[in-house]
Design a protein around this motif. Structure first.
Motif, mmCIF file in Angstrom:
data_model
loop_
_atom_site.group_PDB
_atom_site.id
_atom_site.type_symbol
_atom_site.label_atom_id
_atom_site.label_comp_id
_atom_site.label_asym_id
_atom_site.label_seq_id
_atom_site.Cartn_x
_atom_site.Cartn_y
_atom_site.Cartn_z
ATOM 1 N N ARG A 331 -40.832 21.606 -1.091
ATOM 2 C CA ARG A 331 -39.696 20.515 -0.432
ATOM 3 C C ARG A 331 -40.433 19.374 -1.290
ATOM 4 N NH1 ARG A 331 -34.847 21.648 -0.114
ATOM 5 N NH2 ARG A 331 -34.216 23.707 1.166
ATOM 6 N N SER A 427 -27.272 17.414 -3.468
ATOM 7 C CA SER A 427 -27.207 17.049 -2.107
ATOM 8 C C SER A 427 -28.612 17.886 -1.523
ATOM 9 C CB SER A 427 -26.056 17.898 -2.206
ATOM 10 O OG SER A 427 -26.421 19.414 -2.058
ATOM 11 N N ASP A 428 -29.781 19.120 -2.860
ATOM 12 C CA ASP A 428 -30.886 19.491 -2.492
ATOM 13 C C ASP A 428 -31.345 19.392 -3.213
ATOM 14 O OD1 ASP A 428 -32.617 21.126 -0.227
ATOM 15 O OD2 ASP A 428 -31.673 22.542 -1.734
ATOM 16 N N GLU A 430 -35.101 21.217 -4.820
ATOM 17 C CA GLU A 430 -35.979 21.919 -4.799
ATOM 18 C C GLU A 430 -36.767 22.064 -6.082
ATOM 19 O OE1 GLU A 430 -35.395 26.067 -2.107
ATOM 20 O OE2 GLU A 430 -34.417 25.855 -3.919
#
Length: 907
Positions: A331, A427-428, A430
């Motif tokens: 993350r 939104s994300d 990784e």
């Protein structure tokens, strides 16, 4: 040697269990490429004195050992590694079971639980499939759309077993009924394709069903025909003109009927969403171009083209090492970028890519750029990437959320900038770390946090550069299997990860690309022939010596005699070629050599012009390799070769010392080579050790070695008793030095000691003739980690009893360290040490696996008492260990505590 029947022995040993059955095939695949697999096992017992005296191996056609039973008989040997499987050689697709029992001092153990072994396709005639290509894709000279292939087929009933044998001319993503056949990436990896092409065998039984089924695949350029090297204009199609898929599905139905679905001209071909994908360039994916439902049965592919069948390539063999996989997901920190978009900080320099969740309107784009460091203005510093644009771009198909992952590429980066068209929401994010999925086997830590960070940097650099083959760097337009880098790093690699099958695979390519006269190329697989200058692409001392030193490192770490036998002709060929380059006075004075590459004293733009004479380095490397080959020759029974190579090595050493000894000892590298490669006469070692220590003191602890000198300098200091100077060199945090990058926030090992200066300025990396060379992920200087394992913690295999059959615990405390620890998962089990010290005592706890033994070398210093497991040890029970008066204590398997009281160390 056979003896009595095992059944004749009635005694049993319930205290020992045979566990850890495995073959030398480390692929994790359902099948093996070996017709006669090499078998290994371990012993588990709470009884530390248990030792294997003999063994018996059985094989059978079933797991209860009633059918087709064959056996080794009783073999009087402690060997438990690389035992040839008894019985007839495996046939293609054959399944066999095997088990082991051993005899100890108390009698025979129970049989181990059985292990299963299955053969892959062992004969070329087993392949009914042929590679298939898209006709319009053949001969493409620029990055372009990746071809896609599919074949629908019907199964009349449920499946008993199914195997998919698959590879590509390029790299592939293959699925059955829309489901991935594995998590493997960039298959089949990079080999010397003209000699060897690897395939994988997957169990796809659970992916099939009665009725309609489909196999589908996308094939990218990969190493086969993508951009390779830094040359301009870009060099592509190095190995072939077309990306192609080779797949063969073998199905056994519930009623025993066998069906085969193989790539041929009946398959359908087109292009899809991957508009381009390059290892250096990154990938461009237009989700609007993905044919809806093409990976599922029932899709109408009538508008697609028939695939074109090609000839079966040479050298097909199943992969025997772990695949490249996503080994970690991180993350990252995500913040607004100063020039718009998002800035991603992985917190760690990695090899891999970003996985992004985004949504927006059709036709809107998302772009990701990568870099290892930021410049003084806070922007991505991309100059070191050179021609590698390292950019991924996506075009969205609709307004719904979608997960964006690049195809057929990887990047070396810590930072990335994400930009998107208006209306796109991220939104994300990784970070996906990719590497060849080797098992972690070694760990180290100590009381100095900066040294721990140096060690972790080395681990990360090995992980980032062990990707299909041992590369120099993962970020710029290079990423090649430079022989010099792995030549110095191999011992460290074997401490930290199970590198055996990985490096054995690479060594086979080294031998394949080696010239008939024995000369070894600078990079393996050899793509430098693109330069059109064969005199430059081969034959550098210290680089070509990888043909000798890497197999030797595998032998020391794993007891792998098989690799020495398999690579012997390559090893001997290199030494013979080098011997032919010597002048009449026995010196290697001609040819181009990289020498002590990137010696801090060399001109910044001419890193091969090191301060240590190249002629001395080259001749010394020959001496060292010749002596190693002599040792190998004796181990495998080639006595005459051993004598010849031993004489050659001694003569080269004498010539090097006579011609350059006086000059060589004026540099850290020269002294280290003279000591560690046995170039200096024995009577001169003490004097040279003093010279080296004096050089370190005069440099105020700054290092002055390049690629070849760096792994030798600390061992040379400790071997001659100069422990204070060794720790001073290790702990110096000024430039150049190992802890300088740590002080600058490095999270991997740098290519140059001064990649970032003490003032924070990034090195331009300018090279003579143009171009830039500064990588922030290069493991060569991380070879110091072998010294951290072996000397700071004190854990190493004994080269006279390799594979950790005997373990040397020889800690050398210093540098105000108060504790250190290391552990290694060895072929026998876990070996470990943890020591701590204060002003008056030293305590070490060690662990020796069952079946191994240990020697504990007391640390330098003085003491009044020695105790082992609470029992006083008399002076007569300690044997002399080295020329500096260190004493050693022999230990058996199990846990032990050694304590020294009234101890005074040397630092």
């Amino acid at each position: 040697m056979m003896a009595m029947s095992a059944a004749a022995s009635e005694s049993t040993d319930p205290t020992v269990h045979v566990v850890g059955l495995r073959t030398a095939d480390d692929s994790g695949l359902v099948a093996t490429a070996a017709a006669r697999p090499l078998l290994s096992w371990r012993l588990s017992s709470d009884r530390s004195s248990a030792r294997q005296r003999c063994y018996e191996v059985q094989t059978a056609s079933d797991d209860v050992f009633r059918s087709g039973v064959a056996g080794s008989g009783v073999v009087h040997s402690e060997r438990r590694q690389d035992v040839v499987m008894p019985g007839p050689a495996l046939r293609s697709r054959e399944v066999r079971w095997w088990r082991v029992r051993v005899c100890t001092d108390l009698g025979w153990t129970a049989w181990s639980d059985p292990a299963r072994v299955e053969a892959a396709l062992l004969e070329r005639s087993d392949w009914l499939a042929r590679p298939i290509a898209l006709a319009s894709d053949a001969g493409r000279r620029d990055p372009g759309p990746a071809p896609v292939f599919r074949r629908e087929f019907h199964l009349p009933m449920h499946v008993r077993t199914a195997r998919l044998y698959v590879t590509a001319l390029g790299v592939h993503d293959t699925r059955v009924n829309g489901l991935a056949v594995s998590g493997d990436l960039l298959e089949p990896g990079w080999t010397s394709y003209g000699h060897r092409l690897l395939y994988a065998t997957y169990d796809v039984t659970s992916l099939l069903k009665a009725g309609a089924n489909v196999i589908s695949a996308t094939v990218g350029d990969g190493w086969y025909r993508g951009t390779l090297t830094w040359l301009s204009p870009p060099k592509r199609n190095v190995y072939g003109e077309a990306a192609a898929l080779l797949a063969q599905l073998d199905v056994t139905l519930a009623d025993g009927q066998r069906l085969v679905v193989a790539t041929d001209g009946t398959w359908r071909a087109a292009t899809g969403e991957v508009l381009s994908a390059g290892l250096y360039e990154g990938s461009i994916i237009d989700l609007r171009r993905s044919p809806e439902g093409w990976r599922r049965a029932g899709f109408d592919d009538s508008a697609w083209s028939p695939a074109v069948a090609l000839d079966l390539p040479p050298g097909l063999e199943q992969r025997a090492m772990p695949a490249v996989r996503a080994v970690e997901t991180r993350r990252p920190a995500v913040t607004p970028a100063q020039r718009g978009g998002l800035r991603v900080d992985a917190g760690q320099n990695v090899t891999g890519y970003l996985r992004i969740t985004a949504e927006g309107g059709e036709g809107r784009a998302v772009t990701v750029r990568h870099a290892e460091v930021l410049d003084s203005a806070g922007d991505l510093h991309t100059a070191p990437l050179r021609g590698a644009t390292s950019t991924d771009r996506y075009v969205l198909a609709d307004t719904g959320p979608v997960r964006l992952t690049p195809q057929f590429t990887f990047h070396g980066f810590r930072y990335a900038d994400i930009t998107a068209d208006p209306g796109v929401t991220i939104s994300d994010v990784e970070v996906v770390v990719v590497a060849s999925d080797l098992t972690r086997t070694g760990h180290f830590a100590c009381s100095n946090d900066a040294v721990n960070r140096l060690y972790e940097n080395t681990v990360w650099s090995q992980r980032g550069n062990f990707l299909s083959l041992p590369t120099d760097c993962p970020q710029r337009d290079e990423r090649l299997g430079w022989t010099g880098d792995i030549q110095v790093f191999a011992p460290t690699a074997c401490h930290t990860f199970d590198s055996r099958s990985f490096l054995r695979n690479w060594l086979r390519d080294l031998a394949a690309d080696q010239r008939e006269d024995g000369c070894v190329p600078h990079v393996v697989p050899n793509v430098l022939h693109l330069l059109g200058d064969e005199d430059w692409e081969y034959g550098s001392a210290g680089w070509g010596d990888a043909a000798v030193t890497v197999p030797w490192a595998l032998y020391e770490a794993y007891g792998d005699l098989d690799v020495l036998e398999g690579q012997y002709d390559s090893m001997r060929g290199w030494v013979d070629w080098c011997a032919g380059r010597l002048d009449a006075d026995g010196i290697w004075s001609g040819d181009f050599h990289f020498g002590d590459w990137l010696d801090p004293g060399a001109p910044p733009d001419r890193p091969h012009e090191a301060t240590t004479p190249t002629e001395f380095v080259a001749t010394a490397c020959l001496a060292h390799s010749a002596r190693l080959v002599a040792r190998v020759a004796r181990l495998i029974g080639r006595t005459e070769d051993a004598d010849l190579c031993g004489v050659l090595g001694d003569r080269a050493a004498q010539a090097a010392w006579a011609a350059y000894g006086t000059l060589a000892v004026t540099t850290q590298t020269g002294c280290a080579i003279a000591l560690q490669m046995g170039i200096a006469p024995a009577a001169e070692r003490e004097r040279i050790g003093r010279y080296l220590a004096d050089l370190v003191r005069k440099a105020e602890g700054r290092i002055a070695t390049g690629f070849l000198g760096t792994p030798l300098v600390l061992p040379a200091l400790t071997a001659t008793g100069h422990h204070d100077e060794a720790y001073r060199l290790l702990l110096n945090d000024r430039c150049p030095g190992w802890l300088h990058p740590v002080r600058q926030g490095a999270t991997t090992v740098w290519e140059r000691w001064d990649a970032v200066g003490e003032d924070g300025a990034i090195h331009a990396g300018d090279m003579d003739g143009g171009g830039s060379m500064v990588s922030f992920n290069h493991y060569a200087y991380g070879a110091v980690a072998a010294w951290l394992y072996r000397t700071v913690a004190g854990l190493a295999p004994d080269p006279d009893a390799p594979g950790y059959r005997r373990i040397v615990f020889a800690p050398v405390p210093g540098g105000q360290l108060t504790w250190a620890r290391a552990e290694s998962s060895t072929p026998y089990g876990t070996a470990a040490i943890r020591w701590e010290t204060d002003a008056s005592s030293f305590t070490a706890d060690v662990e020796i696996p069952v079946g191994a033994s240990g020697v504990f070398v007391l640390p330098p210093g003085t003491w009044s008492a020695v105790r082992a497991d609470g029992v006083p040890v008399a002076a007569d029970d300690l044997r002399l260990s080295d020329a500096h008066g260190r004493r050693a204590l022999m230990l058996g398997a199990g846990p032990h505590r050694v304590t020294l009281t009234s101890w005074r160390g040397t630092s």
